[in-house]
Design an enzyme around this catalytic site. Structure first.
Site, mmCIF file in Angstrom:
data_model
loop_
_atom_site.group_PDB
_atom_site.id
_atom_site.type_symbol
_atom_site.label_atom_id
_atom_site.label_comp_id
_atom_site.label_asym_id
_atom_site.label_seq_id
_atom_site.Cartn_x
_atom_site.Cartn_y
_atom_site.Cartn_z
ATOM 1 N N ASP A 155 97.312 -16.322 -17.278
ATOM 2 C CA ASP A 155 97.408 -15.340 -16.591
ATOM 3 C C ASP A 155 96.950 -14.921 -15.710
ATOM 4 O OD1 ASP A 155 99.255 -12.728 -16.421
ATOM 5 O OD2 ASP A 155 97.123 -12.032 -16.971
ATOM 6 N N ASP A 309 97.880 -4.851 -18.942
ATOM 7 C CA ASP A 309 97.938 -4.933 -18.305
ATOM 8 C C ASP A 309 96.561 -4.379 -17.510
ATOM 9 O OD1 ASP A 309 97.313 -7.430 -16.031
ATOM 10 O OD2 ASP A 309 99.475 -6.700 -15.685
#
Ligand code: DOR
Length: 435
Positions: A155, A309
């Site tokens: 990520d 996130d």
């Protein structure tokens, strides 16, 4: 803080995957021991008031950037997990784009140890798919798995090579419970872009990152999931086309899961109108059509989880011009309230379904046996107590996070965490962290 062995949570509505009921909850030695109406309070027992509140399994965030090691001026494991606890989270999955990256056993072990020592929230480490997140050579996935890593991801970067992604999926097939999580953005399409490519980017003269940069990778990885049979998870889905692809993959019976971030169902690319870098994020805020499709995907079960996130950046970094500022927004302390305000209050999701997306469904994806469990005797007391009707104004300067980059600063939201219990210990009481 003195470890409290026994406490009673009184007067709340318990909501978990079994349903909703009015009940008191007694916690002893880390576990729920009794649940029922009007439990008698023992003489030396502490009680926590939950009148007018919901008592539910603690929230689980599959996607958090804690920045340690390497960028501690933006966040540390301690400040990030304090923000998590204040947001009602009892477990977070730490993303691997630290410096060094979470691609080796020593770094992962140190993140786990630091998280456990802070004692604010269960810290689960992701592990890189490739060495240095460089997209070339597979990381030692077996070694990381042995330390408890179940979510493998690069990520912050997309695994661009289909061949590398296929090898990672084939390797992960031998690791029960492992999930390969993709940051789906094709850099050859997105590179050089700073916001969603569309009418607003044209009007503002900012180069764009098109939705197809996401969907082209999602479509590809669904096919790689089909040939390998390994579970694939799509991180921070932002585009209407992605929701349609994931829905179709699920209809084929493929082991595909997907998460969305609150900013992607609450905000659009129009927020970039004032060139405020607070609204810069990867993947970018998209159009009202995308927001509506994500909301539909949340409502019909296509999307499995709401994940923040949470991406802290220092004020010095974020206060640069839009095109120079780093992408990312805080999320841990606002996720529950944004979900209630944007999805539950307007009737898009029942509160129980919102909690499924924030707690027990992500717990299942991450394979967390002690999280998201029904509020029943014998289960670990990882719990959140929140008032779903409490209105409050988000103030960036009052967040527990070390960073200040929330796009919701000044917004009035509904839904406030009152107490958070981790392994039976109150880590947040009346909205304030106890440690
Ligand atoms: O906006 C983002 N910020 N997207 C990512 O994928 C990474 C994150 C970060 O680490 O700041």
């Amino acid at each position: 803080m003195r470890a409290l062995r026994e406490l009673l949570i009184t007067g709340g509505d318990v909501i978990d995957e079994r349903g909703t009921r009015r009940a008191d909850v007694r916690v002893r030695d880390g576990n729920v021991v009794e649940v029922g109406p009007d439990l008698a309070r023992d003489a030396d027992e502490q009680s926590l008031d939950a009148a007018g509140c919901v008592v539910s399994p603690g929230l689980v965030d599959l996607h958090v950037h804690l920045r340690e090691p390497g960028d501690e001026e933006a966040e540390t494991i301690e400040t990030g997990t304090r923000a998590a606890a204040r947001g009602g989270f009892t477990a977070v999955v730490a993303m691997p784009n630290t410096r060094p990256a979470l691609d080796d056993a020593a770094v992962v072990s140190s993140v786990l140890a630091t998280g456990a020592a802070a004692g604010l929230c269960e810290v689960v480490s992701s592990g890189c798919i490739t060495v240095g997140r460089a997209g070339e050579q597979l990381a030692p996935m077996g070694e990381l798995y042995a330390l408890g890593v179940r979510i493998f991801t690069d990520d912050g970067s997309c695994v661009a090579s289909a061949g590398v992604m296929r090898r990672a999926l084939e390797y992960a097939a031998s690791l029960p419970g492992a999930v390969v999580a993709q940051h789906a953005e094709d850099e050859t399409l997105a590179h050089g872009g700073h916001m969603h490519e569309g009418a607003w980017s044209s009007r503002l003269g900012i180069p764009g990152r098109p939705a197809v940069a996401e969907t082209v990778i999602v479509a590809r990885d669904i096919e790689l999931c089909a040939v390998t049979g390994t579970p694939v998870h799509f991180l921070h889905c932002s585009a209407a086309g992605t929701v349609a692809l994931v829905r179709a993959a699920k209809a084929r019976g493929l082991p595909v899961t997907a998460e969305v971030a609150p900013h992607h169902f609450a905000l659009t690319d129009a927020c970039c109108e004032g060139f405020d870098p607070m609204f810069k994020v990867h993947p970018p805020l998209r159009t009202r059509t995308d927001v509506e499709a994500i909301r539909e995907g949340l409502a019909d079960g296509t999307i499995d989880a709401i994940a923040t996130d949470h991406a802290p950046h220092t004020p010095e970094a974020k206060e640069r011009p839009f095109e120079e500022a780093p992408p990312g927004m805080l999320g841990l302390e606002t996720a529950l309230a944004v979900t209630i305000t944007e999805l539950v209050d307007p009737g898009i999701l029942a509160l129980e379904d919102a909690l499924a997306l924030l707690s027990w469904r992500p717990a299942a994806i991450a394979g967390l046996a002690g999280q998201g469990r029904p509020v029943e005797p014998g289960n670990p007391a990882n719990l959140v107590v929140f008032d779903p009707a409490h209105e409050w104004e988000v103030r960036a300067d009052r967040l527990a996070s070390r960073a200040r980059n929330t796009p919701f600063d000044g917004r009035t939201l509904r839904g406030r965490v009152k107490h958070t219990l981790l392994g039976g210990a109150p880590v947040v009481i009346d909205g304030e962290a106890t440690r």
